[in-house]
Design a protein around this motif. Structure first.
Motif, PDB file in Angstrom:
ATOM      1  N   GLY A  93       0.791  -1.238   0.000  1.00 42.96           N
ATOM      2  CA  GLY A  93       0.000   0.000   0.000  1.00 42.96           C
ATOM      3  C   GLY A  93       0.812   1.271   0.000  1.00 42.96           C
ATOM      4  N   CYS A  94       2.040   1.242  -0.553  1.00 46.65           N
ATOM      5  CA  CYS A  94       2.886   2.453  -0.535  1.00 46.65           C
ATOM      6  C   CYS A  94       2.373   3.520  -1.502  1.00 46.65           C
ATOM      7  CB  CYS A  94       4.338   2.112  -0.857  1.00 46.65           C
ATOM      8  SG  CYS A  94       4.610   1.653  -2.590  1.00 46.65           S
ATOM      9  N   GLY A  95       1.586   3.122  -2.501  1.00 43.17           N
ATOM     10  CA  GLY A  95       0.988   4.094  -3.434  1.00 43.17           C
ATOM     11  C   GLY A  95       1.893   4.506  -4.584  1.00 43.17           C
ATOM     12  N   ASN A  96       3.093   3.949  -4.690  1.00 37.17           N
ATOM     13  CA  ASN A  96       3.995   4.336  -5.794  1.00 37.17           C
ATOM     14  C   ASN A  96       3.356   4.108  -7.159  1.00 37.17           C
ATOM     15  OD1 ASN A  96       5.973   5.020  -4.030  1.00 37.17           O
ATOM     16  ND2 ASN A  96       7.464   3.486  -4.683  1.00 37.17           N
ATOM     17  N   CYS A  97       2.701   2.966  -7.325  1.00 36.87           N
ATOM     18  CA  CYS A  97       2.108   2.653  -8.637  1.00 36.87           C
ATOM     19  C   CYS A  97       0.956   3.614  -8.941  1.00 36.87           C
ATOM     20  CB  CYS A  97       1.634   1.206  -8.671  1.00 36.87           C
ATOM     21  SG  CYS A  97       0.446   0.784  -7.383  1.00 36.87           S
ATOM     22  N   VAL A  98       0.157   3.908  -7.937  1.00 43.37           N
ATOM     23  CA  VAL A  98      -0.987   4.809  -8.121  1.00 43.37           C
ATOM     24  C   VAL A  98      -0.493   6.180  -8.575  1.00 43.37           C
ATOM     25  CG1 VAL A  98      -2.944   5.916  -6.950  1.00 43.37           C
ATOM     26  CG2 VAL A  98      -2.309   3.564  -6.367  1.00 43.37           C
ATOM     27  N   ARG A  99       0.602   6.640  -7.948  1.00 45.68           N
ATOM     28  CA  ARG A  99       1.139   7.968  -8.291  1.00 45.68           C
ATOM     29  C   ARG A  99       1.856   7.969  -9.634  1.00 45.68           C
ATOM     30  NH1 ARG A  99       2.027   7.842  -2.725  1.00 45.68           N
ATOM     31  NH2 ARG A  99       4.067   6.857  -2.996  1.00 45.68           N
ATOM     32  N   LYS A 113      -6.408  -0.894   2.159  1.00 44.46           N
ATOM     33  CA  LYS A 113      -5.207  -0.046   2.168  1.00 44.46           C
ATOM     34  C   LYS A 113      -4.090  -0.662   1.328  1.00 44.46           C
ATOM     35  CE  LYS A 113      -6.295   2.561   6.277  1.00 44.46           C
ATOM     36  NZ  LYS A 113      -7.605   2.819   5.738  1.00 44.46           N
ATOM     37  N   ARG A 114      -4.514  -1.201   0.176  1.00 43.56           N
ATOM     38  CA  ARG A 114      -3.582  -1.754  -0.800  1.00 43.56           C
ATOM     39  C   ARG A 114      -4.081  -1.381  -2.194  1.00 43.56           C
ATOM     40  NH1 ARG A 114      -2.879  -7.861   1.490  1.00 43.56           N
ATOM     41  NH2 ARG A 114      -5.099  -7.645   1.709  1.00 43.56           N
ATOM     42  N   ALA A 115      -3.140  -1.383  -3.139  1.00 45.71           N
ATOM     43  CA  ALA A 115      -3.531  -1.019  -4.503  1.00 45.71           C
ATOM     44  C   ALA A 115      -4.217  -2.199  -5.182  1.00 45.71           C
ATOM     45  CB  ALA A 115      -2.293  -0.591  -5.291  1.00 45.71           C
ATOM     46  N   GLU A 116      -4.934  -1.891  -6.249  1.00 44.22           N
ATOM     47  CA  GLU A 116      -5.545  -2.930  -7.068  1.00 44.22           C
ATOM     48  C   GLU A 116      -5.766  -2.391  -8.463  1.00 44.22           C
ATOM     49  OE1 GLU A 116      -8.896  -3.520  -4.380  1.00 44.22           O
ATOM     50  OE2 GLU A 116     -10.204  -2.465  -5.788  1.00 44.22           O
TER      51      GLU A 116
END
Ligand code: SF4
Ligand code: SF4
Length: 188
Positions: A93-99, A113-116
């Motif tokens: 859930g660090c959000g690097n991919c989302v950003r 609290k994890r990406a998907e």
């Protein structure tokens, strides 16, 4: 180019019904407010008609995925067939991919609290089935193809208004919407 499965989005056929997005949401039980496939109306500056045209968008399964590059725990893998798979169990859930994804494909699940994101229903593909979105579309506007070998005359990588990224080389291809037809009565 190695084998690369990609979505083909035929905006000539799409009627903007959102069935693809809802099929995806149902199969993966996505939280309220989270969608892995979204259906966007093309803006009037791009498609200046009273009728609307639509872009059905999900992860592009890029040739060089920045999500995979930026993930510190290797939660992303790129398969031999080009599908970019996200493993939510490995995600921290660090959000690097989302950003980092310029296409907004990975989403942060506020409960887990994890990406998907869309992994092209790889389990269905391995079973010889189409992804849920492709299967559900009532007008055949979505399909998948190996873009390294398919004949894609008339299909484009970057339709108007769609962000260009030569570095990522996204694998989705689009057919542009046709002009609306004018129908007139002969006796009018
Ligand atoms: S669209 Fe974004 S999430 Fe999908 S493979 Fe490309 S960089 Fe990764
Ligand atoms: S299901 Fe097909 S017609 Fe409906 S919005 Fe999706 S792509 Fe368009």
């Amino acid at each position: 180019m190695k084998k690369q499965l990609g979505f083909l989005v035929d905006t000539e056929k799409c009627i903007g019904c959102f069935t693809c997005a809802m099929a995806c949401k149902n199969v993966y039980h996505q939280q309220k407010g989270i969608v892995w496939r979204q259906v966007h109306p093309m803006g009037e500056s791009i498609y200046p008609h009273r009728e609307r045209a639509w872009l059905s968008l999900a992860c592009n399964h890029c040739e060089n995925p920045v999500c995979l590059e930026q993930c510190p725990v290797k939660a992303y893998t790129k398969r031999e067939d080009g599908i970019v798979v996200h493993d939510q169990d490995a995600c921290i859930g660090c959000g690097n991919c989302v950003r980092s994804c310029p296409y907004g494909a990975p989403r942060m699940n506020p409960v887990e609290k994890r990406a998907e994101k869309c992994s092209m229903c790889w389990q269905r593909i391995d079973a010889g089935l189409d992804p849920a979105c492709v299967h559900s579309c009532p007008v055949g506007a979505l399909s998948i193809a190996d873009i390294s070998t398919a004949r894609l005359d008339g299909w484009v990588q970057y339709p108007a208004g769609y962000p260009e990224s030569r570095r990522l080389n996204p694998s989705t291809r689009f057919k542009a919407p046709r002009q609306p037809r004018e129908v007139r009565r002969n006796d009018a």
